[in-house]
Design a protein around this motif. Sequence first.
Motif, PDB file in Angstrom:
ATOM      1  N   PRO A 142       0.811  -1.225   0.000  1.00  0.00           N
ATOM      2  CA  PRO A 142       0.000   0.000   0.000  1.00  0.00           C
ATOM      3  C   PRO A 142       0.845   1.277   0.000  1.00  0.00           C
ATOM      4  O   PRO A 142       0.476   2.255  -0.641  1.00  0.00           O
ATOM      5  CB  PRO A 142      -0.811  -0.091   1.297  1.00  0.00           C
ATOM      6  CG  PRO A 142      -0.738  -1.501   1.729  1.00  0.00           C
ATOM      7  CD  PRO A 142       0.482  -2.112   1.129  1.00  0.00           C
ATOM      8  N   LYS A 143       1.969   1.266   0.718  1.00  0.00           N
ATOM      9  CA  LYS A 143       2.856   2.442   0.697  1.00  0.00           C
ATOM     10  C   LYS A 143       3.345   2.707  -0.720  1.00  0.00           C
ATOM     11  O   LYS A 143       3.514   3.839  -1.146  1.00  0.00           O
ATOM     12  CB  LYS A 143       4.086   2.211   1.588  1.00  0.00           C
ATOM     13  CG  LYS A 143       3.858   2.537   3.058  1.00  0.00           C
ATOM     14  CD  LYS A 143       5.176   2.418   3.843  1.00  0.00           C
ATOM     15  CE  LYS A 143       4.935   2.216   5.310  1.00  0.00           C
ATOM     16  NZ  LYS A 143       4.878   3.452   6.104  1.00  0.00           N
ATOM     17  N   LEU A 144       3.627   1.644  -1.443  1.00  0.00           N
ATOM     18  CA  LEU A 144       4.237   1.762  -2.765  1.00  0.00           C
ATOM     19  C   LEU A 144       3.200   2.096  -3.835  1.00  0.00           C
ATOM     20  O   LEU A 144       3.428   2.953  -4.683  1.00  0.00           O
ATOM     21  CB  LEU A 144       4.919   0.430  -3.111  1.00  0.00           C
ATOM     22  CG  LEU A 144       5.900   0.408  -4.263  1.00  0.00           C
ATOM     23  CD1 LEU A 144       7.054   1.357  -4.021  1.00  0.00           C
ATOM     24  CD2 LEU A 144       6.434  -1.004  -4.484  1.00  0.00           C
ATOM     25  N   HIS A 147      -3.536   2.305  -1.468  1.00  0.00           N
ATOM     26  CA  HIS A 147      -4.437   1.330  -0.852  1.00  0.00           C
ATOM     27  C   HIS A 147      -5.339   0.645  -1.865  1.00  0.00           C
ATOM     28  O   HIS A 147      -5.571  -0.572  -1.777  1.00  0.00           O
ATOM     29  CB  HIS A 147      -5.288   2.018   0.231  1.00  0.00           C
ATOM     30  CG  HIS A 147      -6.234   1.096   0.914  1.00  0.00           C
ATOM     31  ND1 HIS A 147      -5.836   0.208   1.881  1.00  0.00           N
ATOM     32  CD2 HIS A 147      -7.571   0.880   0.750  1.00  0.00           C
ATOM     33  CE1 HIS A 147      -6.883  -0.502   2.290  1.00  0.00           C
ATOM     34  NE2 HIS A 147      -7.947  -0.108   1.616  1.00  0.00           N
ATOM     35  N   LYS A 148      -5.859   1.387  -2.825  1.00  0.00           N
ATOM     36  CA  LYS A 148      -6.819   0.802  -3.783  1.00  0.00           C
ATOM     37  C   LYS A 148      -6.164  -0.290  -4.629  1.00  0.00           C
ATOM     38  O   LYS A 148      -6.707  -1.378  -4.800  1.00  0.00           O
ATOM     39  CB  LYS A 148      -7.390   1.882  -4.718  1.00  0.00           C
ATOM     40  CG  LYS A 148      -8.127   3.020  -4.035  1.00  0.00           C
ATOM     41  CD  LYS A 148      -9.423   2.607  -3.417  1.00  0.00           C
ATOM     42  CE  LYS A 148     -10.118   3.781  -2.709  1.00  0.00           C
ATOM     43  NZ  LYS A 148      -9.513   4.130  -1.406  1.00  0.00           N
ATOM     44  N   ALA A 150      -3.354  -1.911  -3.968  1.00  0.00           N
ATOM     45  CA  ALA A 150      -2.918  -3.004  -3.095  1.00  0.00           C
ATOM     46  C   ALA A 150      -4.097  -3.917  -2.742  1.00  0.00           C
ATOM     47  O   ALA A 150      -3.928  -5.140  -2.629  1.00  0.00           O
ATOM     48  CB  ALA A 150      -2.273  -2.439  -1.824  1.00  0.00           C
ATOM     49  N   SER A 151      -5.286  -3.348  -2.587  1.00  0.00           N
ATOM     50  CA  SER A 151      -6.472  -4.158  -2.287  1.00  0.00           C
ATOM     51  C   SER A 151      -6.764  -5.122  -3.436  1.00  0.00           C
ATOM     52  O   SER A 151      -7.059  -6.298  -3.207  1.00  0.00           O
ATOM     53  CB  SER A 151      -7.694  -3.262  -2.063  1.00  0.00           C
ATOM     54  OG  SER A 151      -7.485  -2.408  -0.965  1.00  0.00           O
ATOM     55  N   GLU A 152      -6.684  -4.623  -4.655  1.00  0.00           N
ATOM     56  CA  GLU A 152      -6.883  -5.475  -5.829  1.00  0.00           C
ATOM     57  C   GLU A 152      -5.905  -6.638  -5.835  1.00  0.00           C
ATOM     58  O   GLU A 152      -6.272  -7.789  -6.028  1.00  0.00           O
ATOM     59  CB  GLU A 152      -6.616  -4.665  -7.102  1.00  0.00           C
ATOM     60  CG  GLU A 152      -7.839  -4.208  -7.840  1.00  0.00           C
ATOM     61  CD  GLU A 152      -7.441  -3.394  -9.054  1.00  0.00           C
ATOM     62  OE1 GLU A 152      -8.050  -2.329  -9.224  1.00  0.00           O
ATOM     63  OE2 GLU A 152      -6.521  -3.790  -9.805  1.00  0.00           O
TER      64      GLU A 152
END
Lengths: 247, 247, 247
Positions: A142-144, A147-148, A150-152
């Motif tokens: 998520p940092k990279l 959040h959206k 990373a959720s996928e």
Amino acid sequence: MTDKIILKKEEGRLNITFNNPDKKNALTSDMYSLASNEINKAESDLSVSVIILSGSGGNFSSGNDLFDFINDPYNPSVINFLESISSSSLPIAAAVNGVAVGIGATMLLHCDFVYSSPDTYFSFPFIDLGLVPEAAASLLLPKLVGHKKASELLMLGKPFYSEEALEMGFISKICPEKDLLDEVNNLANLLTTKPRESLCLTKKLLCTEEESVTDRMAREHQKFRDLLGTKNTQNIINAILNKKKNK
Amino acid sequence: MTDKIILKKEEGRLNITFNNPDKKNALTSDMYSLASNEINKAESDLSVSVIILSGSGGNFSSGNDLFDFINDPYNPSVINFLESISSSSLPIAAAVNGVAVGIGATMLLHCDFVYSSPDTYFSFPFIDLGLVPEAAASLLLPKLVGHKKASELLMLGKPFYSEEALEMGFISKICPEKDLLDEVNNLANLLTTKPRESLCLTKKLLCTEEESVTDRMAREHQKFRDLLGTKNTQNIINAILNKKKNK
Amino acid sequence: MTDKIILKKEEGRLNITFNNPDKKNALTSDMYSLASNEINKAESDLSVSVIILSGSGGNFSSGNDLFDFINDPYNPSVINFLESISSSSLPIAAAVNGVAVGIGATMLLHCDFVYSSPDTYFSFPFIDLGLVPEAAASLLLPKLVGHKKASELLMLGKPFYSEEALEMGFISKICPEKDLLDEVNNLANLLTTKPRESLCLTKKLLCTEEESVTDRMAREHQKFRDLLGTKNTQNIINAILNKKKNK
């Protein structure tokens, strides 16, 4: 018996190659132990400035060996391996092709440079195995990539390829497969020309995330001043000033 | 009197629809209370795997009801609502169209998947009302889009549309307005097929940000090992291994 | 003797111009002290709403004066200057052209808006001088551009130009060189029209990073409620409601 980890040390570079090609370099307890042992040893080996990870036989790694998950689920070698790459003060570069799945993908979050061939297949299939992400992927991804995204990748387990990986900043560069190792070695050679202490301190600073701006500035400043006082750095700066004067 | 929050629960999905269409779904204290109550209840309701937020009448939400700001400024229902969506362990998806303004935009930072129609109008007009951002937008937006972009959006109050929102990672996907709800429901259906415990643990990990890499790895590893020991996960992995053997 | 820092205060803007053009505005201890003094004073000067940084003679800044590194390496003025820009509660905008090197680049991480001309040359050459990054660049740059990109820029010392800087979110906007200062002044004028207390509180919130979502929401909410109770904000909202009623 063939070695499942191939080691080669030359010109400041330590090459660690996963070598379990029949299983697309699936990683076993022994392989983690061997690799982390070498990474830890390199820490105090002044002849090594860069670590390079790669896989043999056209793939990077298909992830943790699934038989190990069944037969030896609580082996500490995985977490030891992850600790060794995440805490290393040496820059780590990866040459990635074929498949980079599970820990084969999450370990790349701890590499500083990742070059991959165009068709590399990346995925984090933890959820479809009834597991959760590891290697601090739930923190670092998520940092990279936000959040959206990373959720996928982590909740849907959606696979992706090099182009998408580059766009989201998960990898550094796409190289034709035939040039992949050469390009990573060239990058590593360039890193070995940098002042080693500066390089290792910079790497460590880049990997420490939880800190206030003021604390970080103070800590950087301390290292900065220490280095500024060294003969090496004074010589570099004097050389630049002399060059300017003689222009 | 019509219900200002419409609830529908089916096939693992809890649909929460803001229904105050004359005011473009401006949110009142009652609406916050009803919504947060349902979100909190879903936490322990094993028949629910995903929460879906949407608005009726062509808009998502025009933000906090301005009359409430004047007449009932210190009502705790807003912060309770924000707490409930930010602390939920269930994945939250949003179907966004028309306007998404103020809390109608900031609540999206706490959603895991946001699909929006092409013409959706987003804005954070807090500063022009003489206020500051809420919903941890001042923390989460810079993490998501970087400090420079967040400054534009929060200090200038500059509005933006779906294309820019997608590019900066604020939303997950742009869908034609006529397909919007269907696509979000399809996504939610896919999420309901995932092992529920893995899904909820992964979601929670993705939403916890303040932690060192080592601490996060240890915490992930604990959950990973716990899940690896379950019958469910062992069955999944054995099924994969058997499939491989029989190839 | 010409002033190496030029100050101009008008219409809510404090302009600070680095003026050491023969050395491309290399920064000396005196210049840091003068600049940080002014930035600190502006904090309590209600006639100032925005700070603008720029350089004279076609360059922003070539970084720390190298002679100072040799002759006066432990002068605290650098860290004082960095503290003053990183802790300011006023928005800071920068107009950047020519070269922005070393601290000339890292200080931009603490600016809220950075406009630069197309040909601006940015670099973080710390490692090639045998040093480490400063100004919390090792913390802020990875947050902004991701670990992989930050590694390239800080470990390889790779220079970059405005287009790449914009793409990675390091700058806010590219402007033709002839319009650069005008555009930054226009932006600053727009900021001076915003409610000053909202502006400063929003800026401070945007610059505080280490906090849990819950703590941040609580802190924002406290400020939000305080502001909502002020006459100024109530007047703004009532004006909007009256305008709606009269439509």
